[in-house]
Design a protein around this motif. Sequence first.
Motif, mmCIF file in Angstrom:
data_model
loop_
_atom_site.group_PDB
_atom_site.id
_atom_site.type_symbol
_atom_site.label_atom_id
_atom_site.label_comp_id
_atom_site.label_asym_id
_atom_site.label_seq_id
_atom_site.Cartn_x
_atom_site.Cartn_y
_atom_site.Cartn_z
ATOM 1 N N CYS A 156 0.856 -1.186 0.000
ATOM 2 C CA CYS A 156 0.000 0.000 0.000
ATOM 3 C C CYS A 156 0.887 1.229 0.000
ATOM 4 O O CYS A 156 1.665 1.449 0.931
ATOM 5 C CB CYS A 156 -0.915 0.024 1.222
ATOM 6 N N GLU A 157 0.777 2.025 -1.058
ATOM 7 C CA GLU A 157 1.621 3.211 -1.153
ATOM 8 C C GLU A 157 1.145 4.305 -0.209
ATOM 9 O O GLU A 157 1.908 5.196 0.155
ATOM 10 C CB GLU A 157 1.635 3.727 -2.606
ATOM 11 N N GLY A 158 -0.116 4.210 0.191
ATOM 12 C CA GLY A 158 -0.653 5.187 1.135
ATOM 13 C C GLY A 158 -0.053 4.993 2.520
ATOM 14 O O GLY A 158 0.466 5.909 3.146
ATOM 15 N N CYS A 159 -0.144 3.764 3.019
ATOM 16 C CA CYS A 159 0.370 3.454 4.355
ATOM 17 C C CYS A 159 1.851 3.122 4.317
ATOM 18 O O CYS A 159 2.478 2.960 5.362
ATOM 19 C CB CYS A 159 -0.366 2.268 4.959
ATOM 20 N N ASN A 160 2.368 2.962 3.106
ATOM 21 C CA ASN A 160 3.779 2.645 2.964
ATOM 22 C C ASN A 160 4.118 1.337 3.698
ATOM 23 O O ASN A 160 5.071 1.259 4.466
ATOM 24 C CB ASN A 160 4.608 3.799 3.528
ATOM 25 N N THR A 161 3.295 0.338 3.464
ATOM 26 C CA THR A 161 3.512 -0.903 4.197
ATOM 27 C C THR A 161 3.030 -2.117 3.418
ATOM 28 O O THR A 161 2.250 -1.996 2.474
ATOM 29 C CB THR A 161 2.812 -0.847 5.579
ATOM 30 N N VAL A 162 3.505 -3.270 3.877
ATOM 31 C CA VAL A 162 3.041 -4.535 3.330
ATOM 32 C C VAL A 162 1.685 -4.864 3.944
ATOM 33 O O VAL A 162 1.469 -4.648 5.131
ATOM 34 C CB VAL A 162 4.041 -5.659 3.671
ATOM 35 N N LEU A 163 0.785 -5.371 3.132
ATOM 36 C CA LEU A 163 -0.527 -5.745 3.643
ATOM 37 C C LEU A 163 -0.732 -7.257 3.535
ATOM 38 O O LEU A 163 -0.296 -7.878 2.567
ATOM 39 C CB LEU A 163 -1.633 -5.057 2.848
ATOM 40 N N ALA A 164 -1.418 -7.799 4.525
ATOM 41 C CA ALA A 164 -1.873 -9.184 4.423
ATOM 42 C C ALA A 164 -3.032 -9.222 3.441
ATOM 43 O O ALA A 164 -3.711 -8.214 3.243
ATOM 44 C CB ALA A 164 -2.320 -9.689 5.782
ATOM 45 N N ASN A 165 -3.262 -10.381 2.841
ATOM 46 C CA ASN A 165 -4.395 -10.492 1.915
ATOM 47 C C ASN A 165 -5.683 -10.034 2.574
ATOM 48 O O ASN A 165 -6.546 -9.432 1.937
ATOM 49 C CB ASN A 165 -4.561 -11.940 1.459
ATOM 50 N N GLU A 166 -5.797 -10.368 3.863
ATOM 51 C CA GLU A 166 -6.990 -10.014 4.615
ATOM 52 C C GLU A 166 -7.211 -8.503 4.660
ATOM 53 O O GLU A 166 -8.342 -8.039 4.775
ATOM 54 C CB GLU A 166 -6.827 -10.546 6.045
ATOM 55 N N GLN A 167 -6.118 -7.764 4.568
ATOM 56 C CA GLN A 167 -6.223 -6.309 4.672
ATOM 57 C C GLN A 167 -6.487 -5.645 3.326
ATOM 58 O O GLN A 167 -6.588 -4.436 3.238
ATOM 59 C CB GLN A 167 -4.934 -5.739 5.279
ATOM 60 N N VAL A 168 -6.557 -6.470 2.289
ATOM 61 C CA VAL A 168 -6.849 -5.938 0.972
ATOM 62 C C VAL A 168 -8.337 -6.163 0.687
ATOM 63 O O VAL A 168 -8.808 -7.287 0.662
ATOM 64 C CB VAL A 168 -6.002 -6.644 -0.106
ATOM 65 N N VAL A 169 -9.064 -5.066 0.557
ATOM 66 C CA VAL A 169 -10.494 -5.170 0.293
ATOM 67 C C VAL A 169 -10.766 -4.602 -1.097
ATOM 68 O O VAL A 169 -10.495 -3.434 -1.345
ATOM 69 C CB VAL A 169 -11.308 -4.412 1.369
ATOM 70 N N ASP A 170 -11.285 -5.417 -1.972
ATOM 71 C CA ASP A 170 -11.552 -5.012 -3.363
ATOM 72 C C ASP A 170 -10.341 -4.360 -4.019
ATOM 73 O O ASP A 170 -10.456 -3.332 -4.686
ATOM 74 C CB ASP A 170 -12.741 -4.042 -3.434
ATOM 75 N N GLY A 171 -9.186 -4.935 -3.776
ATOM 76 C CA GLY A 171 -7.985 -4.431 -4.421
ATOM 77 C C GLY A 171 -7.411 -3.185 -3.773
ATOM 78 O O GLY A 171 -6.457 -2.612 -4.279
ATOM 79 N N CYS A 172 -8.036 -2.748 -2.666
ATOM 80 C CA CYS A 172 -7.556 -1.533 -2.014
ATOM 81 C C CYS A 172 -7.211 -1.802 -0.553
ATOM 82 O O CYS A 172 -7.699 -2.743 0.049
ATOM 83 C CB CYS A 172 -8.619 -0.433 -2.072
ATOM 84 N N CYS A 173 -6.399 -0.919 -0.009
ATOM 85 C CA CYS A 173 -6.004 -1.025 1.394
ATOM 86 C C CYS A 173 -7.224 -0.794 2.283
ATOM 87 O O CYS A 173 -7.974 0.153 2.082
ATOM 88 C CB CYS A 173 -4.940 0.026 1.695
ATOM 89 N N GLU A 174 -7.411 -1.654 3.287
ATOM 90 C CA GLU A 174 -8.599 -1.524 4.128
ATOM 91 C C GLU A 174 -8.553 -0.260 4.985
ATOM 92 O O GLU A 174 -9.585 0.223 5.412
ATOM 93 C CB GLU A 174 -8.771 -2.762 5.019
#
Length: 805
Positions: A156-174
């Motif tokens: 996620c370029e917004g949070c500048n972090t790696v996301l778990a699949n669970e944290q990806v909602v519809d292709g976007c950072c939760e």
Amino acid sequence: MDFLQTEKKWQKKWDKSGLYKFDRSQADNKKYVLEMFSYPSGAKLHVGHWYNYGLSDTYARYMRMKGFEVFQPMGFDAFGLPAENYAIKTGIHPQDSTLANIVTMEKQLKAMGAMFDWDYEIKTCMPDYYKWTQWCFLKLYEKGLAYRKEAPVNWCEGCNTVLANEQVVDGCCERCETPVIKKNLTQWFFKITDYAERLLTGLDKLDWPEKTKTMQRNWIGKSVGGEITFELENGASFTVFTTRADTLYGCTYAVLAPEHPLTLKVTTEKQKKAVEDYLDYAARASEIDRLSTAREKTGVFTGAYAINPINGRRIPVYVADYVLFTYGTGAVMAVPAHDERDFEFAQKYDLPIERVIEAKGDENDDLPYVEYGVMTNSEEFDGLGVEEGKAAIIDKLKEMGKGDYKINYRLRDWLISRQRYWGAPIPIVYCDTCGEVPVPESDLPVTLPYDVDFTPDGTSPLLKSESFMHTVCPKCGGAARRDADTMDTFVCSSWYFLRYPDNKNSDVAFDTEWINKMLPVDKYIGGAEHACMHLLYARFFTMALHDMGYIDFEEPFTSLVHQGVILGPDGARMSKTKDNVISPDEYIQKYGSDVFRTYLGFGFSYIEGGPWNEDGLKAVHRFLERVERITGQLIAVKESREDGKREILYAENYAVKHVSADIENFQFNTAIARLMELVNALGKYIDANPDKDTSVSAAKTLILLIAPFAPYFAEELWEAAGEKYSVFDAAYPVCDESALVLDTIEMPLQINGRVRARFNVPSGATKEDIERIIMNSDDLRSYFDGKTVRKVIIVPGRIANIVVG
RNA sequence: GCCGGAGUGGCGGAAUUGGCAGACGCACGGGACUUAAAAUCCCGCGGUGGAUAACACCGUACCGGUUCAAGUCCGGUCUUCGGCACCA
């Protein structure tokens, strides 16, 4: 009975007498009953914990009363993402919240009245545990089963972090709804694919649910086929995997996965912009989307051409995201005439579709034709069947040096690196002179530092801890850096069952001789959601440790049971957002643990689970009180003139037989139903024979049968019956089959499959006997007299069916 | 989308794997006991028709098939749940 008081009384007594301490000298007679340990996410036990642990405990208690030395440990899978996310939100350190949660859960688990021997507790986040998780890593590393390579993460370029699949909602950072992209990082993998074949064949020997085995087989996904090399015009080459080498003449184009290293290399200047745009597009799609057959196929021509090795034909090379880099070689030969995906793609991009297989008979052979027919348009191979054709083509390619036989698995190597704080550090250091160096065993554990800034800012949290990162190279003594990632928590749970029996060992992860006595686990109980990942990883670890000589068994879990899920009253999965979470606590306070446990056993099919409904709770409460009354009445009789009439003996032994069998099969609902039937029979007997003494033994049998379900309650009744402590040291009743033999049994008589009458036959009657009885009875014959009897079917004890015309 | 399950009375759920569908329980109705209530005990309880009976027919998500016999086996459809590799 005051259930709450009774609980307290026996809890104290059990504790004081050490009733559930595992006797290591009895290991030869052990049963290792293991429930999947829990993740301490919330502070309190939820209904699911009770359901899993309470009823597994019923099974364990039953095994104990059957005379086994039961080993039933408990612990916590304590590392993981939720604690870290909670920390990011609240500022409470993951270690603090986790350990606090564990304290609460321990207290509640003890109150549940389960036989856990807490001397063997494990918490995976403690250095005395993860030291050995790291040891496992090093052993796999030594064996060449751990390696590093580049692999994408959700970024996620917004949070500048790696996301778990669970944290990806519809292709976007939760959190911030920024579109998630893929970013490549160098990460650690375990080479589980080396074990694909053994993981597959090993399933045959296991007493596991068939559906679980099927899921694992499909997950491993073995396919037999060939590898074929395609030369590119510019000199490079790529290899494809195919199960349909016989269709090679119909290959009219080739496709590289977007992630394939060759993709950009082969792209011509003219196509560069289009391909780059496409790679950007593909990086945004999830793998599930990409695998969807309903998704519109997309792709771009790279400008490159390859040569089909079988016929020298020049074919265009495309990049398309329906080809996955993680499966096979990340490149495919496209045969649109005989593959649905290729067909769709070829139609869309106007690529040639050429039939090379025709149907055998008069079956429909519309394109795409994916059945096994006969080869055509394939020069000297025309007329061959698919199987012969595959072999013939691969043999030819082999001769040419352009291909070979190949077995491919869908299973991928296990990516274990996590760019997070709350996990076991990876015991590897990087030295400028020596490169990648494993931490020596004597330097373990690599301790997770407490004082770390784990707010997300683009790097692994540990990278920001200079005291952690900075170390010396074990080889050359020069300055070195540690690996800043932690391990996937599935690593921790892949070997915990090996640590339980030897949890205090500070010299080794486990003592080989001792562990060989204690394992494999005899009965493993946990959710079906673990069918593929956890259960496969644990099997892989066990096999690998076996091959290294640390253990002499290859499979960790001989027998497996999945419990179902208790849903909210609305039939949906319990969740805070749906506001349908049932807390067990209020029910425990009202009815006590015994009633609650017994209800969980009675109200659901254990394997299926189902929506919560509290009505049955009152019923079970009523039932236990009835048991108390009736056993009281029976036991009050001082002397027994009559040692149980035949009907009582029947009821008693019928219950013994079925309750035992049902507990062994985890069919607790029917076991309790059989107990209710016994109580009903005893009640009727007392009512019908008020002037007679009845069997005291039936009452004691009832107490013993109910003990695994309602342990506190049974202890109390056992004491009231004048028996010595503890009911769990008493032997489980054994069924006297002779008491179940009846003189006559009733059978239904069907005429043309419809039940018309019932009749009695002697219990041992044969087919011929039964037919004679029917034919000799005017009454029964009246149902088919005058009609032509076409067939007489008799299944003794079950059914008699007379087919008339 | 792919892989794997599940679907049975008003409700939770049974049914020895092809052999009496609805065990056991909840809810409901009726009765006994009681001054009354609670508790307890007994009886009834899938649907339609029939007289409340006998009895008959229908009935295990839906459509079709195999079989003397199908909740169970086969083909298809729908709904729903679990998993899909970084939730655990």
